[in-house]
Write an enzyme that holds these catalytic residues in place. Structure first.
Site, short mmCIF file in Angstrom:
data_model
loop_
_atom_site.label_atom_id
_atom_site.label_comp_id
_atom_site.label_asym_id
_atom_site.label_seq_id
_atom_site.Cartn_x
_atom_site.Cartn_y
_atom_site.Cartn_z
N HIS A 148 -6.92 -13.45 -7.24
CA HIS A 148 -7.72 -12.47 -6.49
C HIS A 148 -9.15 -12.51 -7.03
O HIS A 148 -9.36 -12.74 -8.22
CB HIS A 148 -7.13 -11.07 -6.65
CG HIS A 148 -7.70 -10.09 -5.67
ND1 HIS A 148 -8.96 -9.55 -5.82
CD2 HIS A 148 -7.21 -9.59 -4.51
CE1 HIS A 148 -9.21 -8.75 -4.80
NE2 HIS A 148 -8.17 -8.75 -3.99
N LYS A 186 0.85 -1.19 0.00
CA LYS A 186 0.00 0.00 0.00
C LYS A 186 0.89 1.24 0.00
O LYS A 186 2.00 1.15 0.46
CB LYS A 186 -0.91 0.02 1.24
CG LYS A 186 -1.70 -1.25 1.50
CD LYS A 186 -2.90 -1.35 0.60
CE LYS A 186 -3.71 -2.61 0.92
NZ LYS A 186 -4.81 -2.83 -0.01
#
Length: 460
Positions: free
Chosen positions: A287, A168
């Protein structure tokens, strides 16, 4: 007098497609649909309509029906039961003959079973709750590129869950800074770092630059720790050709694992990538971006356990499966139901865990469930207990949010995990003594102590 040899007109579906006396075959694909009929539509007609519209039927009788054997090819609604506690909701069980489906194609299976029928006027809502994939059909799929045991052997990591971290901020970092974060996390003790699902190839960070800097980070961390490391390089792209180009470049760099968004990328692309990964020794992390669009509504859409089964057929070595922690107890059983469907070779029917059919995977490799999303060190005992060794625990903010930086954040997670695994192996009860185990470990790990302090207010 014109005679066409068939009776034209519209007739009730249930006359042809509702067959309660039918005995299912071992080769049938079985589906459990949650059906909410429109007012005035009997459940038998609604169930039969689903069977018809997802197999051989159309809205009116057609003369070409006489050119084939409908009895051989039609789907059949063979059982209907009301849903306890819900008004006007029923579970309709439908059996499909195997001949209706192309071998080795999840795309074709879904196009048939859920392709058209969900917009049907006779239904207020429709949800596919579960599928039984017969061994005869399972055997037409390659499945996961490698599976759990081969992955452990490649990584040389045993008897504990694997640790990961999503880098992130997910968008906006340059490739060099991104690689730096990867290095710090892996150096601190994580097994994997991860591209976010929407990191593909944007103006601020083109894919090739990211791949190069992440590979550099990986090899540096490996050299310094003596452990095998991985970074899920997201190969998802706008075309299959571009996706494979990225996977090929990853293989040339010698990295162990790539990644794909299987729902937005599509099952055809996913299966192609899974085949490439098996042929070339790459692990494949999956994902599930977009899953909640399909699975979140309780009475309409497709339950995630079906999407998970489809992924095991299409191919992937890891898939995100939710965290359970902090959710309601009922959710826990349902989640663990599809976690077993991902990992185990044979899963018994168990309605309390949402499993409508016994599923035999006939040795198709298993998939590691990935727990990620809002978890931190205080959750480690619960995660270790719930998911067991065959899982990946992924802490994004729970690593990068450490007050001292990324590497100490990784150290804190690794120490917490090792402490929980050791405590479990010594026979301690993680559910009851979890907080105590973490506190004891933090006495000799300042990194863990700092992490415990930051997130102590966040309750399960």
């Amino acid at each position: 007098k014109a005679s066409v040899g068939f009776k034209a007109g519209v007739k009730d579906y249930k006359l042809t497609y509702y067959t309660p006396e039918y005995e299912t075959k071992d080769t049938d694909i079985l589906a459990a649909f949650r059906v909410t009929p429109q007012p005035g539509v009997p459940p038998e007609e609604a169930g039969a309509a689903v069977a018809a519209e997802s197999s051989t039927g159309t809205w009116t009788t057609v003369w070409t029906d006489g050119l084939t054997s409908l009895d051989r090819y039609k789907g059949r609604c063979y059982h209907i039961e009301p849903v306890a506690g819900e008004e006007n909701q029923f579970i309709a069980y439908v059996a499909y003959p195997l001949d209706l489906f192309e071998e080795g194609s999840v795309t074709n299976m879904f196009t048939s079973i859920v392709g058209n029928v969900f917009g049907f006027k006779a239904l207020r809502a429709l949800r596919l709750e579960d599928l039984r994939i017969p061994p005869a059909y399972v055997k037409t799929f390659q499945g996961p590129p490698h599976g759990i045991q081969v992955e452990r052997d490649k990584l040389n990591k045993y008897v504990r869950p694997l640790l990961g971290c999503t880098i992130k901020p997910k968008l906006g970092l340059s490739a060099k800074n991104y690689g730096r974060a990867v290095y710090e996390c892996l150096r601190g003790g994580l097994d994997f770092t991860k591209d976010d699902e929407n990191v593909n190839s944007q103006p601020f960070m083109r894919w090739r630059d990211r791949f190069l800097f992440c590979a550099e980070a990986l090899y540096k961390a490996q050299a310094e720790t003596g452990e095998i490391k991985g970074h899920y390089l997201n190969a998802t792209a706008g075309t299959c050709e571009e996706m494979l180009k990225r996977a090929i470049f990853a293989r040339e760099l010698g990295v162990p694992i790539v990644m794909h968004d299987y729902l937005t990328g599509g099952f055809t692309a996913n299966t192609s990538l899974a085949h490439y990964c098996r042929d070339n020794g790459l692990l494949l992390h999956i994902h599930r971006a977009m899953h909640a669009v399909i699975d979140r509504q309780k009475n309409h859409g497709i339950h995630f356990r079906v999407l998970a089964k489809a992924l095991r057929m299409s191919g992937g070595d890891h898939i995100h499966s939710g965290t359970v922690v902090g959710k309601l107890e009922g959710e826990r059983d349902i989640t663990l139901g599809f976690v077993d469907l991902l990992r185990d070779d044979f899963v018994e029917k168990d309605r309390s865990r949402g499993i409508y059919f016994t599923q035999d995977w006939v040795s198709l490799p298993g998939i590691l469930p990935v727990a990620s999303g809002g978890i931190h060190v205080w959750h480690m005992p619960a995660l270790t207990e719930i998911f067991g060794d065959d899982s990946v625990l992924q802490f994004g903010g729970g690593t990068l949010g450490h007050p001292w930086g990324n590497a100490p954040g990784a150290v804190a997670n690794r120490v917490a995990l090792e402490a929980c695994v050791q405590a479990r192996n010594e026979g301690r009860d993680l559910a009851r003594e979890g907080n105590e185990i973490i506190r004891e470990a933090s006495k000799w790990s300042p990194e863990l102590a700092a992490a415990c302090e930051v997130w102590k207010e966040i309750k399960f």
